[in-house]
Design a protein around this motif. Sequence first.
Motif, PDB file in Angstrom:
ATOM      1  N   TYR A  96      29.680  16.984 -31.664  1.00 28.18           N
ATOM      2  CA  TYR A  96      28.955  17.951 -32.498  1.00 28.18           C
ATOM      3  C   TYR A  96      27.643  18.350 -31.826  1.00 28.18           C
ATOM      4  O   TYR A  96      27.293  19.537 -31.752  1.00 28.18           O
ATOM      5  CB  TYR A  96      28.682  17.358 -33.888  1.00 28.18           C
ATOM      6  N   ALA A  99      28.175  20.655 -28.831  1.00 21.94           N
ATOM      7  CA  ALA A  99      28.382  22.044 -29.276  1.00 21.94           C
ATOM      8  C   ALA A  99      27.064  22.651 -29.761  1.00 21.94           C
ATOM      9  O   ALA A  99      26.789  23.837 -29.535  1.00 21.94           O
ATOM     10  CB  ALA A  99      29.431  22.075 -30.395  1.00 21.94           C
ATOM     11  N   ASP A 100      26.238  21.838 -30.406  1.00 23.59           N
ATOM     12  CA  ASP A 100      24.938  22.295 -30.893  1.00 23.59           C
ATOM     13  C   ASP A 100      24.019  22.669 -29.727  1.00 23.59           C
ATOM     14  O   ASP A 100      23.260  23.638 -29.805  1.00 23.59           O
ATOM     15  CB  ASP A 100      24.304  21.185 -31.735  1.00 23.59           C
ATOM     16  N   ILE A 102      25.028  23.825 -26.873  1.00 20.34           N
ATOM     17  CA  ILE A 102      25.536  25.106 -26.364  1.00 20.34           C
ATOM     18  C   ILE A 102      25.030  26.253 -27.230  1.00 20.34           C
ATOM     19  O   ILE A 102      24.646  27.315 -26.723  1.00 20.34           O
ATOM     20  CB  ILE A 102      27.079  25.085 -26.300  1.00 20.34           C
ATOM     21  N   LEU A 103      24.992  26.036 -28.544  1.00 23.67           N
ATOM     22  CA  LEU A 103      24.449  27.047 -29.455  1.00 23.67           C
ATOM     23  C   LEU A 103      22.973  27.311 -29.149  1.00 23.67           C
ATOM     24  O   LEU A 103      22.514  28.461 -29.201  1.00 23.67           O
ATOM     25  CB  LEU A 103      24.611  26.591 -30.911  1.00 23.67           C
ATOM     26  N   VAL A 113      26.776  33.247 -25.337  1.00 26.86           N
ATOM     27  CA  VAL A 113      27.554  32.223 -26.034  1.00 26.86           C
ATOM     28  C   VAL A 113      28.152  32.828 -27.293  1.00 26.86           C
ATOM     29  O   VAL A 113      27.482  33.564 -28.016  1.00 26.86           O
ATOM     30  CB  VAL A 113      26.649  31.017 -26.407  1.00 26.86           C
ATOM     31  N   ASN A 114      29.426  32.536 -27.534  1.00 28.81           N
ATOM     32  CA  ASN A 114      30.082  32.984 -28.765  1.00 28.81           C
ATOM     33  C   ASN A 114      29.593  32.097 -29.907  1.00 28.81           C
ATOM     34  O   ASN A 114      30.115  30.999 -30.125  1.00 28.81           O
ATOM     35  CB  ASN A 114      31.605  32.894 -28.605  1.00 28.81           C
ATOM     36  N   ARG A 117      32.199  31.005 -32.714  1.00 25.53           N
ATOM     37  CA  ARG A 117      33.182  30.031 -32.232  1.00 25.53           C
ATOM     38  C   ARG A 117      32.563  28.638 -32.093  1.00 25.53           C
ATOM     39  O   ARG A 117      33.106  27.652 -32.594  1.00 25.53           O
ATOM     40  CB  ARG A 117      33.749  30.490 -30.887  1.00 25.53           C
ATOM     41  N   TRP A 118      31.421  28.573 -31.416  1.00 30.21           N
ATOM     42  CA  TRP A 118      30.784  27.275 -31.199  1.00 30.21           C
ATOM     43  C   TRP A 118      30.180  26.707 -32.473  1.00 30.21           C
ATOM     44  O   TRP A 118      30.081  25.488 -32.633  1.00 30.21           O
ATOM     45  CB  TRP A 118      29.742  27.372 -30.087  1.00 30.21           C
ATOM     46  N   VAL A 121      33.098  24.966 -34.066  1.00 32.21           N
ATOM     47  CA  VAL A 121      33.376  23.719 -33.343  1.00 32.21           C
ATOM     48  C   VAL A 121      32.374  22.642 -33.752  1.00 32.21           C
ATOM     49  O   VAL A 121      32.745  21.497 -34.051  1.00 32.21           O
ATOM     50  CB  VAL A 121      33.326  23.945 -31.816  1.00 32.21           C
ATOM     51  N   ALA A 122      31.100  23.010 -33.779  1.00 32.81           N
ATOM     52  CA  ALA A 122      30.051  22.065 -34.151  1.00 32.81           C
ATOM     53  C   ALA A 122      30.255  21.545 -35.570  1.00 32.81           C
ATOM     54  O   ALA A 122      30.183  20.333 -35.815  1.00 32.81           O
ATOM     55  CB  ALA A 122      28.676  22.732 -34.022  1.00 32.81           C
TER      56      ALA A 122
END
Length: 229
Positions: A96, A99-100, A102-103, A113-114, A117-118, A121-122
């Motif tokens: 999690y 993914a965070d 990446i956000l 970054v999408n 989508r992310w 995922v998160a």
Amino acid sequence: METIIKLNNQAAGRDKLARILQYGSRALWYYMQQKKLNHQTIEKLRALEYTFSSFRKLLRLGKCVDVMYTALSSIHYPNITVRVTTTLSRISMSLYLLADHILWIGRTGLCSVNGDRWGKVANKYWMYALFMNLLRDAYEIYRILKIRQIGLSDIISDGCDARKKLASCARDHKDIIVDTVKNACDVVIPMTALGFLNLSPGSVGVFGVISSAAALLTLVDPLLKLTPS
């Protein structure tokens, strides 16, 4: 005031204080919007929520590695139920946080970054981690009730003796009560984001404030923290 200063000196304390302000801002702007109050104030509160959210993402940068590392220690815990739930929770929480991160990179504009989508995922990995935490809480509660010889029939009967036993359990195991409240309030947030629940932003904000306050209690009083967690 001393407690707030102490919490602000800890990374975890700053995160939880910012989290209360983040979700508090969300609850406030939603209920102000419902009452059709000052539009400018509502927009400022929305911006404040976004700012605190971004600040928390920055604070957590790199934490996914730390959390994954703690999963290595929990795989040796003697109790198999605690071992499995805690380890899976930590692995899910680490994913999690990844993914965070990446956000957060997407928010900074460093690369494209999408976000949708992310974000999904998160929230999925966060939800999985919280489900494991709640399973652990349910197991701990079951184990305590079994030791205290309090059965389901005793709870349903609502007798004076049963109430006294339950009150005694709650006093002696405040760490489990706090952990259960925190996880139960937290889990509605990713479930709402993923569409499994249909709660308003105001309700999500209130649940977020409650779970953040419960987490702060464990920092103020370490005896209220369930271990391992």
